[in-house]
Design a protein around this motif. Sequence first.
Motif, PDB file in Angstrom:
ATOM      1  N   SER A 176       0.826  -1.204   0.000  1.00  0.00           N
ATOM      2  CA  SER A 176       0.000   0.000   0.000  1.00  0.00           C
ATOM      3  C   SER A 176       0.864   1.259   0.000  1.00  0.00           C
ATOM      4  O   SER A 176       1.988   1.253   0.502  1.00  0.00           O
ATOM      5  CB  SER A 176      -0.940   0.006   1.207  1.00  0.00           C
ATOM      6  OG  SER A 176      -0.210  -0.040   2.401  1.00  0.00           O
ATOM      7  N   ASP A 177       0.314   2.324  -0.597  1.00  0.00           N
ATOM      8  CA  ASP A 177       0.960   3.642  -0.610  1.00  0.00           C
ATOM      9  C   ASP A 177       0.050   4.608   0.126  1.00  0.00           C
ATOM     10  O   ASP A 177      -1.152   4.644  -0.141  1.00  0.00           O
ATOM     11  CB  ASP A 177       1.113   4.163  -2.041  1.00  0.00           C
ATOM     12  CG  ASP A 177       2.138   3.361  -2.807  1.00  0.00           C
ATOM     13  OD1 ASP A 177       3.335   3.571  -2.561  1.00  0.00           O
ATOM     14  OD2 ASP A 177       1.726   2.512  -3.633  1.00  0.00           O
ATOM     15  N   VAL A 178       0.640   5.369   1.023  1.00  0.00           N
ATOM     16  CA  VAL A 178      -0.157   6.338   1.768  1.00  0.00           C
ATOM     17  C   VAL A 178       0.492   7.714   1.639  1.00  0.00           C
ATOM     18  O   VAL A 178       1.712   7.843   1.791  1.00  0.00           O
ATOM     19  CB  VAL A 178      -0.242   5.975   3.272  1.00  0.00           C
ATOM     20  CG1 VAL A 178      -1.260   6.870   3.972  1.00  0.00           C
ATOM     21  CG2 VAL A 178      -0.589   4.517   3.477  1.00  0.00           C
ATOM     22  N   ALA A 179      -0.331   8.714   1.345  1.00  0.00           N
ATOM     23  CA  ALA A 179       0.169  10.095   1.317  1.00  0.00           C
ATOM     24  C   ALA A 179      -0.685  10.913   2.268  1.00  0.00           C
ATOM     25  O   ALA A 179      -1.908  10.729   2.329  1.00  0.00           O
ATOM     26  CB  ALA A 179       0.084  10.664  -0.086  1.00  0.00           C
ATOM     27  N   VAL A 180      -0.036  11.791   3.029  1.00  0.00           N
ATOM     28  CA  VAL A 180      -0.761  12.601   4.002  1.00  0.00           C
ATOM     29  C   VAL A 180      -0.295  14.049   3.927  1.00  0.00           C
ATOM     30  O   VAL A 180       0.909  14.319   3.846  1.00  0.00           O
ATOM     31  CB  VAL A 180      -0.543  12.089   5.453  1.00  0.00           C
ATOM     32  CG1 VAL A 180      -1.326  12.943   6.453  1.00  0.00           C
ATOM     33  CG2 VAL A 180      -0.924  10.636   5.596  1.00  0.00           C
ATOM     34  N   ALA A 181      -1.238  14.974   3.923  1.00  0.00           N
ATOM     35  CA  ALA A 181      -0.906  16.398   4.050  1.00  0.00           C
ATOM     36  C   ALA A 181      -1.620  16.919   5.288  1.00  0.00           C
ATOM     37  O   ALA A 181      -2.815  16.669   5.471  1.00  0.00           O
ATOM     38  CB  ALA A 181      -1.354  17.165   2.818  1.00  0.00           C
TER      39      ALA A 181
ATOM     40  N   SER B 225      -4.554   9.666   2.009  1.00  0.00           N
ATOM     41  CA  SER B 225      -4.984   8.781   0.933  1.00  0.00           C
ATOM     42  C   SER B 225      -4.213   7.481   1.021  1.00  0.00           C
ATOM     43  O   SER B 225      -2.991   7.481   1.172  1.00  0.00           O
ATOM     44  CB  SER B 225      -4.713   9.466  -0.409  1.00  0.00           C
ATOM     45  OG  SER B 225      -4.363   8.510  -1.379  1.00  0.00           O
ATOM     46  N   LEU B 226      -4.918   6.357   0.981  1.00  0.00           N
ATOM     47  CA  LEU B 226      -4.257   5.058   0.970  1.00  0.00           C
ATOM     48  C   LEU B 226      -4.706   4.309  -0.278  1.00  0.00           C
ATOM     49  O   LEU B 226      -5.911   4.192  -0.527  1.00  0.00           O
ATOM     50  CB  LEU B 226      -4.614   4.260   2.225  1.00  0.00           C
ATOM     51  CG  LEU B 226      -3.960   2.867   2.358  1.00  0.00           C
ATOM     52  CD1 LEU B 226      -3.648   2.555   3.809  1.00  0.00           C
ATOM     53  CD2 LEU B 226      -4.819   1.747   1.778  1.00  0.00           C
ATOM     54  N   THR B 227      -3.745   3.830  -1.058  1.00  0.00           N
ATOM     55  CA  THR B 227      -4.109   3.049  -2.240  1.00  0.00           C
ATOM     56  C   THR B 227      -3.494   1.670  -2.154  1.00  0.00           C
ATOM     57  O   THR B 227      -2.324   1.513  -1.796  1.00  0.00           O
ATOM     58  CB  THR B 227      -3.641   3.735  -3.540  1.00  0.00           C
ATOM     59  OG1 THR B 227      -2.264   4.070  -3.397  1.00  0.00           O
ATOM     60  CG2 THR B 227      -4.429   4.981  -3.844  1.00  0.00           C
ATOM     61  N   THR B 228      -4.309   0.644  -2.441  1.00  0.00           N
ATOM     62  CA  THR B 228      -3.827  -0.722  -2.473  1.00  0.00           C
ATOM     63  C   THR B 228      -4.716  -1.536  -3.404  1.00  0.00           C
ATOM     64  O   THR B 228      -5.903  -1.241  -3.565  1.00  0.00           O
ATOM     65  CB  THR B 228      -3.790  -1.352  -1.064  1.00  0.00           C
ATOM     66  OG1 THR B 228      -3.317  -2.688  -1.167  1.00  0.00           O
ATOM     67  CG2 THR B 228      -5.167  -1.374  -0.414  1.00  0.00           C
TER      68      THR B 228
END
Lengths: 557, 170
Positions: free
Chosen positions: A441-446, A464-467
């Motif tokens: 999974s990839d997670v991006a946070v602002a 946002s978490l994408t998997t």
Amino acid sequence: MNLSKRKLLTIGILSFHLVSFSQEPKTNAPNISGNMEATVQYLNPDTLIGAVQPPSKALINAYMNVFYRQAGFKAGMRVESYSPAILGYPDNFDGTGIGMRYVGYENDFVDVTIGNFYEQFGAGLIFRAYEDRSLGFDNAMDGMRLILRPIKGVALKGVYGRNRYKFSEGRVINSSGIVRGADIDFHLNEILPFMKDKKLDITIAGSLVSKYQADNRDDLVLPENVGAYGGRIKARYGRFYSDFEYVMKDNDPSADNNYNYNSGHAALINLGYSQKGLGILVSAKSVDNFSFRSDRDESLQNVLINFLPPMNKTHTYNLVASLYPYQTQPVGEMAYQAEVLYTFQKGTRVGGKYGTTVNGNFSTAYAPVRHTSNFTTPDSNRVYYQTNLFDKADLLYWRDINFNITKKFSPKFNVVLSYFNLSINNDITKITNDAKGIIYSDVAVAEFGYKINKKHSIRAEIQSLTTKKDKGDWATMLIEYNVSPNFFFSIIDQYNYGNPIEALQVHYLIGVFGYIHETSRFTLSYGKQRAGLFCVGGVCRFVPASNGLTINFTHSF
Amino acid sequence: MKKLVFVLSIGLLSFCGFSQESELLSGKSVPSVKLKDMDGKEVNTADFGFDGPVIISFWATWCSPCKRELNTIHDLYTDWQEETGVNLIAVSVDDEKTKNSVPVYVNGKGWEYLVLMDPNGDFKRAMGVNNVPHTFLLDKSGKIVYAHNNYAPGDEDKLYAELLKLKDQN
């Protein structure tokens, strides 16, 4: 009552004097302190997200600690109440009663406790008795602890007792096994005159822990006494520091290791360098067959004697922290971690007016190699393999690569940007029933913080978490409004927009209101909570989905 | 008259009892727990050895509001020290999982606080801390005069106002 004002005043002054007089002998003054927490839930059924309503509809957890100290004497107790316990709390907490009590005495030379106590030897690899009430973890010892400090720089600890197994109908039930241990710690720079004020600072320590449990099997000859022992060295030279700890355990057949007769090991290495504006850490861990419980037939988090720290960062953003967290595999793992933190100073190009901090962290864990060629099966000794120190196999258990950058643009406005790349092996460390193999999974946070004025501020998070596996993609929005120092209000929406089952593409919306007055804190939250893992220090509990009201109150005194 | 004396003595007793109680709540001293600093040197929490007022702040590397609070005070710390002679003690409740990241963060951020390690929560328990951040203010005789459990931007102003009150008392 026809009392004159004058008389009242005289009495007032007299009593004031009395009070201030009784305060005078400061060191012998009695001191009572403590804290309490209560959590009440009222839950609604919600079949879509799998939230169930318990038969009693409402649930409560509550406890209060009270500690008394006077002139070296100390005593304390905790009363706990679970009627019944809140959702997702371990089921071995039930009823109302005394969960902890002790008496003791302490001065500069001796510190003795009879009753319950918490203690840790070194990193806890062979002994750690601790509690985390939010998690429902408590393996308090019940027995005796003695700490001696014969000279400055030397500490000798001895422990003897049984650890807590469960709290049933308001009574603590201890483990059937006995735990005893000793630890000695030498800080050489305080002991040896020629080491005093040297740049090189060294601490050497060793511990021994043994458990006893009667042989309860007819088909096996079980060791009734199992010993574990080890040592550690901590060295610091200026800006460099290092920590080494190595522990071994004799054969300890248990439900965790399928009753094999292998011995076990655990090793930890930490190397660090830090100066103002820069910190670097490199760590390595080797664990094989090191589950250590006072009851060999127990499982889950029950009656653990030791603690094997996972080697990865503890994340705070909710999509990162509670969907795919990692826990140490006590049966065996080889783990590595590296971390760098650097602050671009104020006034530099990247640093800007207030400085900019960048942080990178990498952690990974693999299966250990098990050399089986020299062992014939069935082996009458029940020793099936050999694993060497830091002998890493190719099977990945866990990997986490993450970066974040923190920048303050003005006294009013700051931004934190983060990225996480997580890989977790769901076949080994089971966290979901909806996926097989490794979940990437990839997670991006602002995160944004804005201070409106001296008392009012806003904080917002977009995650946002994408998997491609499990429940697919998630997004989280959080807005928090703070009024210092007393109030906050926040709204959190977690949206599972990528769920492969369309009906489950649900918004989990929660509103939270909080009131803080000095050491009292009251929060009220209402809404939907997705199922997830709640972890503290690498120990996790699964919390099922819920829909309803949660009220939490904490107070310290 | 006998009745009056009786009522009076009861009143006096309850008055004493009451004022003693509030004394217990606010003027408590810090319990003695032996903690280690980042260098491994033992520090007794009952006697930090500072002359002026002391702020004790419980924090952890995984606690964002704790770090926001301590970074905010870090920017103001020189002024606070000059003005009030205060020293801040940052007590890390990180356990063995994250304890080794403490010096990385503290030095990477350039904090000048005395940092103590409380990996098994002994001091946290003794101080009745439920969750972090939890901040205590001690006057120069070591009595707790103010405590606050939470951090929101602006809370540092309240803490500083409490600090200035101590200065006015001297």
